[in-house]
Design a protein around this motif. Sequence first.
Motif, PDB file in Angstrom:
ATOM      1  N   PRO A   1     -57.767  -0.118  36.467  1.00 35.88           N
ATOM      2  CA  PRO A   1     -57.948  -1.134  35.403  1.00 35.88           C
ATOM      3  C   PRO A   1     -56.728  -1.303  34.492  1.00 35.88           C
ATOM      4  O   PRO A   1     -56.797  -1.121  33.279  1.00 35.88           O
ATOM      5  N   TYR A   2     -55.593  -1.651  35.098  1.00 36.18           N
ATOM      6  CA  TYR A   2     -54.384  -1.903  34.299  1.00 36.18           C
ATOM      7  C   TYR A   2     -54.630  -3.071  33.350  1.00 36.18           C
ATOM      8  O   TYR A   2     -55.274  -4.054  33.715  1.00 36.18           O
ATOM      9  N   VAL A   3     -54.048  -2.984  32.163  1.00 34.88           N
ATOM     10  CA  VAL A   3     -54.121  -4.111  31.232  1.00 34.88           C
ATOM     11  C   VAL A   3     -53.190  -5.225  31.714  1.00 34.88           C
ATOM     12  O   VAL A   3     -53.421  -6.404  31.475  1.00 34.88           O
ATOM     13  N   GLY A   4     -52.102  -4.820  32.394  1.00 39.03           N
ATOM     14  CA  GLY A   4     -51.217  -5.815  33.003  1.00 39.03           C
ATOM     15  C   GLY A   4     -50.049  -6.245  32.137  1.00 39.03           C
ATOM     16  O   GLY A   4     -49.284  -7.124  32.519  1.00 39.03           O
ATOM     17  N   THR A   5     -49.904  -5.615  30.964  1.00 40.97           N
ATOM     18  CA  THR A   5     -48.779  -5.999  30.099  1.00 40.97           C
ATOM     19  C   THR A   5     -48.389  -4.813  29.209  1.00 40.97           C
ATOM     20  O   THR A   5     -48.893  -3.703  29.375  1.00 40.97           O
ATOM     21  N   TYR A   6     -47.494  -5.071  28.248  1.00 34.74           N
ATOM     22  CA  TYR A   6     -47.008  -3.999  27.373  1.00 34.74           C
ATOM     23  C   TYR A   6     -48.016  -3.714  26.256  1.00 34.74           C
ATOM     24  O   TYR A   6     -48.910  -4.518  25.965  1.00 34.74           O
ATOM     25  N   HIS A   7     -47.828  -2.570  25.615  1.00 37.22           N
ATOM     26  CA  HIS A   7     -48.721  -2.141  24.527  1.00 37.22           C
ATOM     27  C   HIS A   7     -48.625  -3.136  23.362  1.00 37.22           C
ATOM     28  O   HIS A   7     -47.535  -3.593  23.012  1.00 37.22           O
ATOM     29  N   PRO A   8     -49.776  -3.478  22.750  1.00 36.07           N
ATOM     30  CA  PRO A   8     -49.750  -4.499  21.675  1.00 36.07           C
ATOM     31  C   PRO A   8     -48.882  -4.122  20.466  1.00 36.07           C
ATOM     32  O   PRO A   8     -48.429  -5.007  19.735  1.00 36.07           O
ATOM     33  N   SER A   9     -48.611  -2.825  20.288  1.00 33.81           N
ATOM     34  CA  SER A   9     -47.779  -2.417  19.139  1.00 33.81           C
ATOM     35  C   SER A   9     -46.345  -2.948  19.253  1.00 33.81           C
ATOM     36  O   SER A   9     -45.595  -2.926  18.281  1.00 33.81           O
ATOM     37  N   TYR A  10     -45.957  -3.439  20.458  1.00 33.61           N
ATOM     38  CA  TYR A  10     -44.591  -3.948  20.650  1.00 33.61           C
ATOM     39  C   TYR A  10     -44.475  -5.448  20.347  1.00 33.61           C
ATOM     40  O   TYR A  10     -43.389  -6.011  20.404  1.00 33.61           O
ATOM     41  N   GLU A  11     -45.595  -6.066  20.077  1.00 32.20           N
ATOM     42  CA  GLU A  11     -45.609  -7.511  19.879  1.00 32.20           C
ATOM     43  C   GLU A  11     -44.656  -7.954  18.773  1.00 32.20           C
ATOM     44  O   GLU A  11     -43.906  -8.930  18.906  1.00 32.20           O
ATOM     45  N   ALA A  12     -44.666  -7.207  17.664  1.00 32.97           N
ATOM     46  CA  ALA A  12     -43.838  -7.573  16.496  1.00 32.97           C
ATOM     47  C   ALA A  12     -42.351  -7.585  16.833  1.00 32.97           C
ATOM     48  O   ALA A  12     -41.576  -8.375  16.278  1.00 32.97           O
ATOM     49  N   ALA A  13     -41.945  -6.702  17.775  1.00 31.57           N
ATOM     50  CA  ALA A  13     -40.520  -6.631  18.149  1.00 31.57           C
ATOM     51  C   ALA A  13     -40.155  -7.686  19.190  1.00 31.57           C
ATOM     52  O   ALA A  13     -38.993  -7.809  19.582  1.00 31.57           O
ATOM     53  N   GLY A  14     -41.147  -8.436  19.660  1.00 30.18           N
ATOM     54  CA  GLY A  14     -40.861  -9.481  20.659  1.00 30.18           C
ATOM     55  C   GLY A  14     -41.271  -9.089  22.064  1.00 30.18           C
ATOM     56  O   GLY A  14     -40.906  -9.753  23.040  1.00 30.18           O
ATOM     57  N   GLY A  15     -42.025  -7.988  22.197  1.00 31.52           N
ATOM     58  CA  GLY A  15     -42.492  -7.564  23.522  1.00 31.52           C
ATOM     59  C   GLY A  15     -41.422  -6.852  24.325  1.00 31.52           C
ATOM     60  O   GLY A  15     -40.320  -6.591  23.837  1.00 31.52           O
ATOM     61  N   VAL A  16     -41.759  -6.529  25.582  1.00 32.30           N
ATOM     62  CA  VAL A  16     -40.838  -5.804  26.471  1.00 32.30           C
ATOM     63  C   VAL A  16     -40.319  -6.792  27.524  1.00 32.30           C
ATOM     64  O   VAL A  16     -41.093  -7.286  28.350  1.00 32.30           O
TER      65      VAL A  16
END
Length: 582
Positions: free
Chosen positions: A266-281
């Motif tokens: 059950p992968y979420v399929g993306t980066y951890h939401p805490s990285y959103e503020a920095a513009g994601g990975v």
Amino acid sequence: MEKRGWTQLDFVYVSGDAYVDHPSFGPAIITRILESYGYKVGIIAQPDWKDDASISVLGVPRLGFLVSAGNMDSMVNHYSVSKKRRATDSYTPGGVMGKRPDYATVVYCNLIRHTYKKTPIIIGGIEASLRRLAHYDYWSNKVKRSILLDSGADLISYGMGEHSIIEIADALNAGIDVHDITFIDGTVFKTKNRDLIYDAIELPDYDEIKENKRSFAQSFYKQYCNTDPFSGKRLFEPYGGTTFVVQNPPAKPLTTQEMDDIYAYPYVGTYHPSYEAAGGVPAISEIQFSLTSCRGCFGGCNFCALTFHQGRILQTRSHESLIEEATRMTKDPDFKGYIHDVGGPTADFRQPSCQKQLTKGVCKNKQCLFPTPCKNLTVDHSDYVALLRKLRRIPGVKKVFIRSGVRFDYVVADRNKTFLNELVEHHVSGQLRVAPEHVSDQVLKYMGKPSHSIYQQFLKEYDAANKKTGKQQYAVPYFMSSHPGCTMKEAVKLAEYVRDLGFTPEQVQDFYPTPSTLSTCMYYTGIHPLTGEKVYVPKNPHEKAIQRALMQYKNPANRELVLEGLKMTGRMDLVGYGTKCL
């Protein structure tokens, strides 16, 4: 942990990458597979290596620390081939550089050991995998010891790791001391007890290969001949006769069912939401809407690390597994109808190169495609064609692209041109990226690539397929400069070919000597490890700059370098304004 009522984790995974829960990222697969076996796992992504406390945030794990530098060797991640610091890091939030140390695996392990003296440490990922035995390190220009010794870790899980990590976890969970875990395929351990090592091939002593380049090449040859899970022998490398690093044979390839199971977690399929503020990975953009259909590669290019990491035996997912993932993709609000890729190391490989491999392994001293396709090679695109047709029919899918590259010599070898015709009609977005790498047969021989005439044949067939479908699409070739065996004369030959093509390549890959490839062995020793012959190696940074500039001769900034290269080769006939001039 508090939400789940956990007081202690079984494993803490320390990673040099930001946390991305997607199966294109090794840490996601390893942590999900452990979780599926009932182990409690926590992740410390990109800890501050200058602060001891950063490694303790999840407490001491019950069974051990798992450490990886991330999806790339940390030195390749940090430096270009000219050893200049890169400006961005695609595996860090916002693409910020400097969130992991150089030689990350070693630094993280030393950080852990500083606080936890006895807790087992298992290292994995591409950095540990390709540095598992003594290796040439391009950045320090030295032969380094096995990463197991420099890191102070207890075990390496090398290769893709799914089989070995569960066996390691189960052994630790059963109360077996980490120093007694010497029996698992796909692992490397260290010992001072020579009597523990049985049924093994002895490699030259580290002190010898450090001083003697021919011994280094001979050691590499023995390793190269033992990368197969069915025929590979146990190897051991002595260090001064008192310490031994022992490499067990590679883990067996995954079955289709095992591959399907791994991609169904059950992968979420993306980066951890805490990285959103920095513009994601940034790395997610390449793979978020791509499908991994296979692993392993029997292409066997000499500059590629896959032989030592994923191996040469093809492992594939079922059509059902891939269709299920693609259907899930269509429900993503960001999905625009385009599947960016269906592939792996080589997109159009969907079965082992011949049937005997799944019982006897790949040939030790013969390649499947080089110098010409083996007579036992199974050349068949029908399964891939059937898969692509099914994916195209999924509601919500507008287009399915193939971006991970097709093996053009394999396409030429296939007498049935259905795949080539459908590739041109449905799966190319104006330009098809192919990797002939060079035009000189001498250089191609050292690269382990097919002769230039095969590429020319592919272009002919590709153009014919385009005409048939009424499309105007181009093949965009990738070329490499400064590979071992490439003299200035060969570099000029490549520049002339680029001139006749009438386009300037935007991307030119200057050969990069990464750990544990056959080409890197040639680069360091000047010897072809499979034949023992001497090889010319362009090492001087200025010469490398000239070779690179010749390919981009139209750039005014390269004028002086191009002129110098033409003078060196006595090719001043190419200076001027005529159609045949550079």
